[in-house]
Design a protein around this motif. Sequence first.
Motif, mmCIF file in Angstrom:
data_model
loop_
_atom_site.group_PDB
_atom_site.id
_atom_site.type_symbol
_atom_site.label_atom_id
_atom_site.label_comp_id
_atom_site.label_asym_id
_atom_site.label_seq_id
_atom_site.Cartn_x
_atom_site.Cartn_y
_atom_site.Cartn_z
ATOM 1 N N GLY A 1 1.186 6.399 -2.963
ATOM 2 C CA GLY A 1 0.970 6.190 -2.034
ATOM 3 C C GLY A 1 -0.554 7.152 -2.207
ATOM 4 N N MET A 2 -0.871 7.100 -3.730
ATOM 5 C CA MET A 2 -2.169 7.556 -3.927
ATOM 6 C C MET A 2 -3.227 6.434 -4.317
ATOM 7 N N CYS A 3 -2.979 5.669 -4.147
ATOM 8 C CA CYS A 3 -4.608 4.554 -4.409
ATOM 9 C C CYS A 3 -4.992 3.490 -3.414
ATOM 10 N N GLY A 4 -4.006 4.049 -2.417
ATOM 11 C CA GLY A 4 -4.282 2.107 -1.142
ATOM 12 C C GLY A 4 -4.337 0.972 -1.524
ATOM 13 N N ALA A 5 -4.672 0.279 -3.058
ATOM 14 C CA ALA A 5 -4.534 -1.171 -3.579
ATOM 15 C C ALA A 5 -3.448 -1.417 -2.725
ATOM 16 N N MET B 1 -0.405 -3.605 -6.245
ATOM 17 C CA MET B 1 -0.761 -1.994 -6.170
ATOM 18 C C MET B 1 -0.638 -1.845 -7.681
ATOM 19 N N VAL B 2 -0.686 -0.373 -7.803
ATOM 20 C CA VAL B 2 -1.166 0.534 -8.543
ATOM 21 C C VAL B 2 0.043 1.548 -9.356
ATOM 22 N N ASP B 3 -0.271 2.540 -8.689
ATOM 23 C CA ASP B 3 0.444 4.132 -8.328
ATOM 24 C C ASP B 3 2.176 3.173 -7.272
ATOM 25 N N GLY B 4 2.270 2.903 -6.237
ATOM 26 C CA GLY B 4 3.265 3.112 -6.434
ATOM 27 C C GLY B 4 3.546 3.849 -4.863
ATOM 28 N N PHE C 1 0.334 1.389 3.833
ATOM 29 C CA PHE C 1 0.520 1.358 2.458
ATOM 30 C C PHE C 1 1.990 0.718 1.882
ATOM 31 N N CYS D 1 3.465 0.004 -0.407
ATOM 32 C CA CYS D 1 4.444 1.004 -1.540
ATOM 33 C C CYS D 1 5.040 2.490 -0.710
HETATM 34 S S1 FES Z 1 0.013 0.859 -4.679
HETATM 35 FE FE1 FES Z 1 -1.194 3.068 -4.584
HETATM 36 S S2 FES Z 1 -1.310 3.417 -2.637
HETATM 37 FE FE2 FES Z 1 -0.029 1.571 -2.941
#
Ligand code: FES
Lengths: 291, 493
Positions: free
Chosen positions: A220-224, A215-218, A235, A237
């Motif tokens: 819902g912004m990045c889709g990692a 995860m990156v942002d947690g 997603f 997170c």
């Molecule tokens: S961690 Fe970025 S969307 Fe889930």
Amino acid sequence: MFEIIDKRELCDKVYQFKIRAQHLAKKAKAGQFVILRKDEMGERVPMSIGGLDPASGVLTVVIQEVGKTSASMNRMKTGDHFADVVGPLGIPSHIEKFGHCVCIGGGVGIPPIRPIAQALKEIGNKVTTIIGSRTKDLLIFEQELREASHELLISTDDGSYGTHGFVTTILQKMIDDGGHIDMVIAIGPVPMMKAVVATTREPKIKTYVSLNPIMVDGTGMCGACRVTVGGKTRFACVDGPDFDGHEVDFDEMTKRMKMYVRYEKQAYDRFLQDEHCRLAKAAEAPKDKNA
Amino acid sequence: MVDKNGKKKLTTKERMQIPRNPMPEQEPNDRICNFDEVPYGYTPELAMAEAERCIMCPKPKCISGCPVEVDIPAFIRMISEGDFVGAARKIKETNALPAICGRVCPQEEQCEAVCVLVKKYKPVAIGYLERFVANFEREHAEIRIPELPPSTGKKIAVVGSGPAGLTVAADLAQMGHKVIIFEALHKPGGVLIYGIPEFRLPKKVVAAEVDYLRKLGVEVNTSYVVGKLDTVDELFEMDFDAVFVGTGAGLPNFMRIEGENLNGVYSANEFLTRSNLMAAYDFPEHDTPIFVGKNVAVLGGGNTAMDSVRTSLRLGAQNGYIVYRRSRKEMPARIEEIHHAEQEGVQFHFLTNPVRYIGNDEGWVTDMECIKMELGEPDASGRRRPIPIEGSNFVIPVDTVVVAVGNSSNPLIPRTTPGLETNKWGNIVVNEKTMMSSRPGIFAGGDIVTGGATVILAAGAGKVAARAIHKYVMGIPFEEEKEEEKEEATRGT
Ligand code: FES
Ligand SMILES: Cc1cc2nc3c(=O)[nH]c(=O)nc-3n(C[C@H](O)[C@H](O)[C@H](O)COP(=O)(O)OP(=O)(O)OC[C@H]3O[C@@H](n4cnc5c(N)ncnc54)[C@H](O)[C@@H]3O)c2cc1C
Ligand SMILES: Cc1cc2nc3c(=O)[nH]c(=O)nc-3n(C[C@H](O)[C@H](O)[C@H](O)COP(=O)(O)OP(=O)(O)OC[C@H]3O[C@@H](n4cnc5c(N)ncnc54)[C@H](O)[C@@H]3O)c2cc1C
Ligand code: SF4
Ligand code: SF4
């Protein structure tokens, strides 16, 4: 800044942190997670909530050293501060009156089982918890889970404690013995969750798993953190971290979690190398004075 | 003719004949090896020379081309008189973020598109001038903190710290209200911090704006996810008199084609966030890694796509492709960014759309199958609709793909705020005159209302919202707004 009010070793490379996070500890629910950042240069790393004390505003997380960030966090001391503790993130675990619930934890997936087992027990479910580790010395949170559940069963891979085998050895036996199970929730390494799901598929037992992709942002912004569940991209997170285990594409998730292996190894090796040099220098220092 | 400084006064005709002053910038071969800002900016001499080109139209069209109606000839006149700080303050009367807008506004579609010089000559470089004076003000420590009125005792929560939230906060603080910003990420600035790269908008420029807010008494709470830690309704329980929602359009769209979850396939948000917010270009000094292969394909034709492909070149990609389903003419990116991308060696595949990704056994993308497109009738957006040409499929070898096909609004706030009306795209519905939502006291503006738009539109929405929020918390009826607007309109012309 978030103060570590107590830090202690649970077993090799695994530490428990009690962090003061007043507001968060009041709002968080079982099954949610936080994102920690050690300092300004630091990575954002997700960690499950292993315990909550709303009254004193304290949050418990348990961190296993697997790479640079987790290693450097595990070098922090009581009194140190995390730059950020973000959360509570994710959707809380589904807590309702199921009947007989089996909560399964492996490795650092054991602590987050505790608040879930507690919550399930509180609303009147019968809770059996199964925890497992490779060997007796690596088993954590035994006492906590004994208190949180009606019954606690233990497995070790090497047979040094409890049942010889895996958590699924115990689960399979429960099923074979005709024990009635209404719901299973499993948190742990991907192979463990995959094995649990394989065990409950045939008897069609509702099984939740708590996924831990990168995860990156947690938010819902990045889709990692995307995972395939029931053929659809979700997603983890924001749509999870809990999902219907029978629908999860674990193979894809396993591959996605290896995305940065090369970089992670480079960063971890460098961290250990630097630490080694620092320690060696520190050991030399008094000698210099004597010379 | 000679002016009071003894400088020769030019006639209109002479002014129009001065060629537009280009902005000095880093050479393409140098700049793809660093993340420093591409343009160096005007020197005072260049700025004054460019200011000479403005013919000070009595009825300046340029003003109407600017969404927030910056008094362009007035600030340009101040530049020509050498009053750079005065010029910056003039702009700030209507636009709180000149250093940012001067850099990222699509001027060629806005103020500069309607400058009278555009027909026969090149338009006055309004954006470059705006950028210059804002930089000058910042670098010469002339940032003036206006005298704040006595406190009104009202407390306003601003959710999100993008251009919309920053503008609302600045304006409300200057009206004497207590403003607290709640930002989900660990650094304030929204897309300005996590999305737009350093080489286009240096982070220190954004940080200076946030510092300014702090000096105005605004509190900035980072790592605070509203809807998770507190809902909007809980903010009201915490004694806030109004809440402004400026949470942007942060949910990345994917194309839902085969292989999209292979390793190496990123959303633009993730790719840019790793590189900008988490400073992955500085790995392993900074802890967050990013993967960039030899061949990087970026899908889309907007600013986000240009930012992604140019970032990939700076991170070591040998081939950076833009894959866009329409033609060059329809690309929504700013002309300057397309131009910069071309100079840096980006390769464009127009009228091309991916149909699936092909991966290896370890789950890494290795190739991208595409189909050729042709343009049909115009669609709802007025752009010609791309139609696949059957049987035209071909394969491009890729090891990184960045999907930059737009964002939708993050559903967190609407989902956790009962009674907050949204449209079918999930955007918050507001009254355009006041930016108030279906819930009294909850205001919204920026991308969360319009869908992905521009910095200046978000900032403009923030201005409108600030005025309405002031009225709302002070108990002044909105109706008076109309009268004032009329007055302003007549004054403006
Ligand atoms: S961690 Fe970025 S969307 Fe889930
Ligand atoms: C919802 C969730 C809850 C988690 N709970 C816990 C927990 O309670 N205790 C615990 O010890 N660990 C937990 N993890 C895993 C933890 O986040 C990773 O171990 C940590 O990020 C590794 O960082 P590193 O730099 O030390 O290791 P790295 O060298 O970066 O990575 C080692 C391995 O960890 C995984 N990983 C790396 N970065 C991330 C990331 N940003 N997010 C998720 N996984 C990553 C990858 O599989 C990687 O191969 C959780 C992960 C998620 C998503
Ligand atoms: C890569 C890229 C390049 C662009 N280039 C240009 C350009 O050159 N010119 C131009 O004019 N426009 C450009 N845009 C568009 C422009 O950046 C946006 O239109 C503008 O930033 C929108 O502003 P905003 O304030 O509405 O939201 P945003 O800037 O999106 O900020 C929203 C903020 O709210 C926060 N947030 C979200 N949810 C929550 C929550 N629940 N709680 C707390 N905080 C929350 C987010 O973390 C974020 O910081 C670009 C956009 C992108 C992505
Ligand atoms: S804010 Fe943007 S549109 Fe308005 S004058 Fe400045 S650059 Fe032009
Ligand atoms: S339209 Fe062009 S020439 Fe006229 S005032 Fe505006 S900038 Fe100057």
